[in-house]
Design a protein around this motif. Structure first.
Motif, PDB file in Angstrom:
ATOM      1  N   GLY A   1      22.352   9.029  -5.854  1.00  0.00           N
ATOM      2  CA  GLY A   1      22.627   8.131  -5.083  1.00  0.00           C
ATOM      3  C   GLY A   1      22.288   8.287  -3.633  1.00  0.00           C
ATOM      4  N   GLY A   2      21.278   9.498  -3.353  1.00  0.00           N
ATOM      5  CA  GLY A   2      21.745  10.450  -2.069  1.00  0.00           C
ATOM      6  C   GLY A   2      21.162   9.112  -1.418  1.00  0.00           C
ATOM      7  N   CYS A   3      19.797   8.085  -1.734  1.00  0.00           N
ATOM      8  CA  CYS A   3      19.062   7.520  -0.665  1.00  0.00           C
ATOM      9  C   CYS A   3      19.521   5.825  -0.844  1.00  0.00           C
ATOM     10  CB  CYS A   3      17.442   7.447  -1.415  1.00  0.00           C
ATOM     11  SG  CYS A   3      17.814   6.980  -3.411  1.00  0.00           S
ATOM     12  N   LEU A   4      21.241   5.238  -2.083  1.00  0.00           N
ATOM     13  CA  LEU A   4      20.904   3.678  -1.694  1.00  0.00           C
ATOM     14  C   LEU A   4      22.134   4.282  -0.239  1.00  0.00           C
ATOM     15  CD1 LEU A   4      21.675   3.954  -5.470  1.00  0.00           C
ATOM     16  CD2 LEU A   4      20.023   3.176  -4.576  1.00  0.00           C
ATOM     17  N   SER A   5      22.352   2.974  -0.125  1.00  0.00           N
ATOM     18  CA  SER A   5      23.244   2.448   1.227  1.00  0.00           C
ATOM     19  C   SER A   5      24.461   0.860   0.382  1.00  0.00           C
ATOM     20  CB  SER A   5      22.363   1.936   2.164  1.00  0.00           C
ATOM     21  OG  SER A   5      23.110   1.487   3.090  1.00  0.00           O
ATOM     22  N   PRO A   6      25.715   1.235  -0.465  1.00  0.00           N
ATOM     23  CA  PRO A   6      25.817   0.486  -0.753  1.00  0.00           C
ATOM     24  C   PRO A   6      26.780  -0.277   0.583  1.00  0.00           C
ATOM     25  CG  PRO A   6      26.385   2.549  -0.964  1.00  0.00           C
ATOM     26  CD  PRO A   6      26.347   2.951  -0.675  1.00  0.00           C
ATOM     27  N   ALA A   7      27.696  -1.349  -0.269  1.00  0.00           N
ATOM     28  CA  ALA A   7      27.888  -1.693   1.390  1.00  0.00           C
ATOM     29  C   ALA A   7      29.165  -1.178   1.448  1.00  0.00           C
ATOM     30  CB  ALA A   7      28.546  -3.748   0.731  1.00  0.00           C
ATOM     31  N   GLY A   8      29.722  -0.518   0.751  1.00  0.00           N
ATOM     32  CA  GLY A   8      30.971   0.226   1.131  1.00  0.00           C
ATOM     33  C   GLY A   8      32.749  -0.092   0.612  1.00  0.00           C
TER      34      GLY A   8
ATOM     35  N   SER B   1      20.462  -0.347  -5.679  1.00  0.00           N
ATOM     36  CA  SER B   1      18.902   0.043  -6.393  1.00  0.00           C
ATOM     37  C   SER B   1      18.288   0.480  -6.430  1.00  0.00           C
ATOM     38  CB  SER B   1      18.894  -0.284  -8.083  1.00  0.00           C
ATOM     39  OG  SER B   1      18.385   1.035  -8.130  1.00  0.00           O
ATOM     40  N   THR B   2      17.189   1.377  -5.995  1.00  0.00           N
ATOM     41  CA  THR B   2      15.507   1.044  -5.151  1.00  0.00           C
ATOM     42  C   THR B   2      14.757   0.353  -6.448  1.00  0.00           C
ATOM     43  OG1 THR B   2      15.565   3.250  -6.983  1.00  0.00           O
ATOM     44  CG2 THR B   2      16.120   3.475  -4.641  1.00  0.00           C
ATOM     45  N   LYS B   3      15.110   0.081  -7.452  1.00  0.00           N
ATOM     46  CA  LYS B   3      14.844  -1.096  -8.178  1.00  0.00           C
ATOM     47  C   LYS B   3      15.698  -1.793  -8.963  1.00  0.00           C
ATOM     48  CE  LYS B   3      11.809  -2.065 -12.088  1.00  0.00           C
ATOM     49  NZ  LYS B   3      11.036  -1.078 -13.390  1.00  0.00           N
ATOM     50  N   ILE B   4      16.188  -3.217  -8.327  1.00  0.00           N
ATOM     51  CA  ILE B   4      17.172  -4.195  -9.031  1.00  0.00           C
ATOM     52  C   ILE B   4      15.913  -4.286 -10.695  1.00  0.00           C
ATOM     53  CG2 ILE B   4      18.350  -6.388  -9.369  1.00  0.00           C
ATOM     54  CD1 ILE B   4      19.503  -4.045  -7.655  1.00  0.00           C
ATOM     55  N   PRO B   5      16.612  -4.847 -11.856  1.00  0.00           N
ATOM     56  CA  PRO B   5      15.863  -5.510 -12.938  1.00  0.00           C
ATOM     57  C   PRO B   5      16.721  -7.070 -13.370  1.00  0.00           C
ATOM     58  CG  PRO B   5      17.840  -4.351 -13.741  1.00  0.00           C
ATOM     59  CD  PRO B   5      17.801  -3.976 -12.071  1.00  0.00           C
ATOM     60  N   PHE B   6      15.490  -7.656 -11.840  1.00  0.00           N
ATOM     61  CA  PHE B   6      16.059  -8.993 -11.762  1.00  0.00           C
ATOM     62  C   PHE B   6      15.670  -9.961 -13.512  1.00  0.00           C
ATOM     63  CE2 PHE B   6      16.198  -8.792  -7.146  1.00  0.00           C
ATOM     64  CZ  PHE B   6      17.435  -8.665  -7.135  1.00  0.00           C
TER      65      PHE B   6
ATOM     66  N   PHE C   1      21.331   4.006  -9.154  1.00  0.00           N
ATOM     67  CA  PHE C   1      22.182   2.346  -9.130  1.00  0.00           C
ATOM     68  C   PHE C   1      23.842   2.593  -8.827  1.00  0.00           C
ATOM     69  CE2 PHE C   1      22.811   2.318 -13.270  1.00  0.00           C
ATOM     70  CZ  PHE C   1      23.982   1.089 -13.415  1.00  0.00           C
ATOM     71  N   ILE C   2      24.421   1.751  -7.712  1.00  0.00           N
ATOM     72  CA  ILE C   2      25.520   2.104  -7.257  1.00  0.00           C
ATOM     73  C   ILE C   2      26.070   0.580  -7.910  1.00  0.00           C
ATOM     74  CG2 ILE C   2      27.526   2.379  -6.129  1.00  0.00           C
ATOM     75  CD1 ILE C   2      25.340   4.735  -4.558  1.00  0.00           C
ATOM     76  N   VAL C   3      26.985   0.290  -8.301  1.00  0.00           N
ATOM     77  CA  VAL C   3      28.220  -0.583  -8.627  1.00  0.00           C
ATOM     78  C   VAL C   3      29.409  -0.514  -8.327  1.00  0.00           C
ATOM     79  CG1 VAL C   3      29.162  -2.218 -10.163  1.00  0.00           C
ATOM     80  CG2 VAL C   3      26.729  -1.424 -10.652  1.00  0.00           C
TER      81      VAL C   3
ATOM     82  N   THR D   1       0.952  -1.305   0.100  1.00  0.00           N
ATOM     83  CA  THR D   1       0.305  -0.381   0.148  1.00  0.00           C
ATOM     84  C   THR D   1       0.982   1.152  -0.093  1.00  0.00           C
ATOM     85  OG1 THR D   1      -0.323  -0.277   2.139  1.00  0.00           O
ATOM     86  CG2 THR D   1      -1.815  -1.495   0.949  1.00  0.00           C
ATOM     87  N   LYS D   2       2.044   1.449   0.317  1.00  0.00           N
ATOM     88  CA  LYS D   2       3.584   1.931   0.468  1.00  0.00           C
ATOM     89  C   LYS D   2       3.360   2.618  -1.043  1.00  0.00           C
ATOM     90  CE  LYS D   2       5.944   2.741   3.717  1.00  0.00           C
ATOM     91  NZ  LYS D   2       6.511   3.120   4.843  1.00  0.00           N
ATOM     92  N   TYR D   3       2.868   3.817  -1.459  1.00  0.00           N
ATOM     93  CA  TYR D   3       3.850   3.941  -2.561  1.00  0.00           C
ATOM     94  C   TYR D   3       5.418   4.572  -2.606  1.00  0.00           C
ATOM     95  CZ  TYR D   3      -0.613   2.755  -5.056  1.00  0.00           C
ATOM     96  OH  TYR D   3      -1.668   2.579  -5.460  1.00  0.00           O
ATOM     97  N   GLY D   4       5.757   4.446  -1.964  1.00  0.00           N
ATOM     98  CA  GLY D   4       7.291   5.505  -2.136  1.00  0.00           C
ATOM     99  C   GLY D   4       8.126   3.981  -2.502  1.00  0.00           C
ATOM    100  N   LEU D   5       9.325   4.859  -2.712  1.00  0.00           N
ATOM    101  CA  LEU D   5      10.489   4.171  -2.894  1.00  0.00           C
ATOM    102  C   LEU D   5      11.575   3.397  -2.401  1.00  0.00           C
ATOM    103  CD1 LEU D   5      10.426   3.033  -6.153  1.00  0.00           C
ATOM    104  CD2 LEU D   5      11.309   4.592  -6.495  1.00  0.00           C
ATOM    105  N   LYS D   6      12.292   2.620  -1.749  1.00  0.00           N
ATOM    106  CA  LYS D   6      13.475   2.320  -0.820  1.00  0.00           C
ATOM    107  C   LYS D   6      14.418   1.282  -1.266  1.00  0.00           C
ATOM    108  CE  LYS D   6      14.382   2.330   4.094  1.00  0.00           C
ATOM    109  NZ  LYS D   6      13.029   1.774   5.226  1.00  0.00           N
ATOM    110  N   GLN D   7      15.600   1.220  -1.130  1.00  0.00           N
ATOM    111  CA  GLN D   7      16.163   0.265  -1.116  1.00  0.00           C
ATOM    112  C   GLN D   7      16.201  -1.041  -0.061  1.00  0.00           C
ATOM    113  OE1 GLN D   7      20.829   0.892  -1.333  1.00  0.00           O
ATOM    114  NE2 GLN D   7      20.819  -1.763  -0.352  1.00  0.00           N
TER     115      GLN D   7
END
Length: 561
Positions: A398-405, A504-509, A437-439, A179-185
């Motif tokens: 990409g500020g909303c993303l959280s890569p492993a680092g 990414s907020t959307k991974i193209p699986f 997205f971040i690689v 029901t949530k329309y927000g976007l999140k990794q």
């Protein structure tokens, strides 16, 4: 009064129309029960693996949400047939009509099998006496009938956030559409979490799931035993109570009994745990497999290597170029904004007031900034969608993303593989179809338990991908698009580890089970190639230096002779 008790009489009060009887509405729980392969529950072995995966990922999310360094304990306990029968209150019965069973053997067939086994044992004894390598005897065919299942109690305990007492039944016993329309990794692929494990336990064993949970602010432990009414998509609660919390523990412990197959999925589950330790070196994992046969027992501790945790992913709004018609309609239905101008400004990223006014001007004379957004017709929504697809917008950040680092990736590789050398690289945020997205990549050479050639480790939103490797963008890039020899690396002889993490907020699986990332998104394919090459450039300079040092020592030795 007599009429009330007669079901036939009651039914006749509301006769079904032909359409009603032909079309039965399925609950979300029913849909996933009938299409369990979509969520990774294809067969008993894969179901055991997916249950472990879902529980571990839930635990990590829960601990990270309160900035707690995760401590996760996972135990798989093998349950024999007699023990399982006693758990469900079923009395063991001896076979009466033996010919009725799938594993029935005639006397002649049994004699042949026993003679063959005796010959094999004799040959083994001879080989052992001669000092030759002895092969493990293969499992005898027919030892387990087709219908005789293996059962396992899977328990996962963490030090995470815990759950509010009253929310537990619905959190586990109701499959909800988003029901949530927000976007999140997010780590989860379907947003089902442990619910699918509960559906599988209902289908394979009929036993309820047990949940213990406590939050930081609570002086009690919530205990809940429940299963799910699949047809009505509601929780069926057996017991829900508050218990004493002497140790001031916070977190969750989930226990579920399911049908599974440890033998066929043992290596996959252990690989998953090992790769999770690589990408999450700030977590501590304890994995146990417990069997009645002591030799089968496994205990592995993956210790924490760092206290540095990546930031928690931030929820963001949709980019206008990434939305479809259905999503726009959903956002309009959910918005608290009254006018079209406010809607465009507040429900999307990168649309400021002046751009919103320009877009509305471009939509046509029937649109105005102050028109009520809820009054838009279907045709007007199509016009907005068309303009979103054609107009030029700034890329999302990409500020909303959280890569492993890079630091964590390097630590994880060193901790688990002990390579001779390693290089890591973290790319800047890029965009595909309006999604940031971040690689990140790591390439190692040498190490413990690493096979010769390319060993590929794939991660999406910080979870390992272990299936359908062949079609994945990382595999194809490493195998076909990197000229390893130009970096002084021998693709077939050297022990090469290739690690690629995509967030990414959307991974193209791709694939029904979302098991791999397709090779057809050119922005991702290009970023993966570039990240691996950056690692190889770093390694080449190290390898060249190593070769030069070796040659210098060789010259010194020759001169001193």
């Amino acid at each position: 009064m007599g009429n009330d008790g007669d079901p036939k009489k009651r039914k006749s009060k509301s006769p079904k129309t032909p359409n009603e009887s032909a079309l039965k509405q399925k609950s979300p729980a029913e849909f996933f029960a009938e299409n369990k392969n979509i969520a990774g529950f294809d067969n008993p072995g894969k179901s055991l693996y997916t249950t472990v995966r879902e529980l571990v990922e839930n635990s990590l999310d829960s601990a990270e949400s309160i900035s707690e360094l995760p401590v996760v304990e996972i135990t798989i306990e093998e349950i024999g047939k007699s023990k399982f029968n006693s758990m469900i209150g079923l009395v063991d019965r001896e076979r009466v009509d033996t010919k009725l069973y799938d594993d029935y053997e005639t006397e002649k067939a049994r004699e042949r099998r026993l003679a063959k086994e005796a010959r094999a044992q004799e040959l083994q004894a001879k080989n052992a006496a001669l000092g030759k390598k002895v092969k493990e005897p293969s499992a005898t065919k027919g030892a387990k009938g087709r219908g005789e299942a293996s059962f396992y109690r899977v328990t996962c305990k963490d030090n995470g956030k815990g759950m509010p007492h009253d929310d537990i039944p619905n959190m586990f016993g109701r499959v909800l559409s988003g029901t949530k329309y927000g976007l999140k990794q997010t780590r989860g692929k379907f947003g089902l979490g442990a619910k699918m494990a509960l559906i599988w336990s209902k289908m394979s064993t009929g036993l309820p799931i047990e949940i213990s949970s406590s939050m930081r602010s609570h002086n009690f432990i919530s205990f809940c035993k429940l299963d799910i009414d699949i047809h009505r998509n509601i929780p069926h609660v057996h017991l829900h109570e508050k218990r004493e919390n002497k140790d001031r523990w916070h977190g969750a412990e989930i226990q579920v009994v399911i049908e599974g197959n440890w033998t066929t999925y043992r290596s996959k589950i252990l690989h998953y745990m090992r790769q999770m330790a690589v990408i999450t070196p700030y977590a501590q994992f304890l994995f146990k497999f417990v069997s009645e046969v002591a030799e089968k027992n496994v205990t592995i501790r993956f210790s924490r290597r760092t206290d540095v945790m990546p930031p928690v992913p931030v929820e963001t709004k949709h980019h206008p170029s990434s939305v479809d018609l259905l999503l726009i309609k959903g956002l309009i239905a959910e918005t608290s904004k009254g006018t079209l101008l406010q809607f465009l400004q507040h429900e999307f990223v990168n649309i400021g007031k002046s751009l919103a006014e320009r877009l509305i001007g471009e939509m046509g004379p029937e649109f105005s900034p102050k028109m009520a957004v809820k009054s838009l017709t279907s045709q007007q929504i199509v016009r907005i969608h068309q303009l979103f697809r054609q107009a030029k917008f700034d890329d999302p950040s990409g500020g909303c993303l959280s890569p492993a680092g890079e630091y964590n990736l390097r630590l994880g590789i060193i901790k688990e593989l002990h390579p001779d050398m390693v290089a890591t690289y973290s790319g800047s945020a890029q965009v595909f179809e309006g999604h940031p997205f971040i690689v990140e990549a790591g390439v190692s050479v040498g190490g413990k338990d690493v096979k010769q050639g390319l060993n590929i480790f794939r991660f999406a939103n910080r979870i390992p991908l272990l299936f359908e490797q062949g079609g994945d963008v990382v595999t194809r890039t490493a195998m076909k698009r990197i000229n390893w020899s130009s970096y002084k690396i021998n693709q077939t002889q050297d022990k090469i580890g290739v690690f690629v993490s995509i967030v990414s907020t959307k991974i193209p699986f791709k694939g029904t089970g979302k098991e791999y990332i397709g090779d057809d998104t050119k922005e991702i394919a290009s970023a993966v190639k570039s990240a691996i090459q950056q690692c190889c450039i770093q390694l080449k300079s190290k390898i060249v230096r190593k070769i030069q040092d070796r040659e210098q020592q060789e010259r010194k030795r020759n001169l001193s002779r």
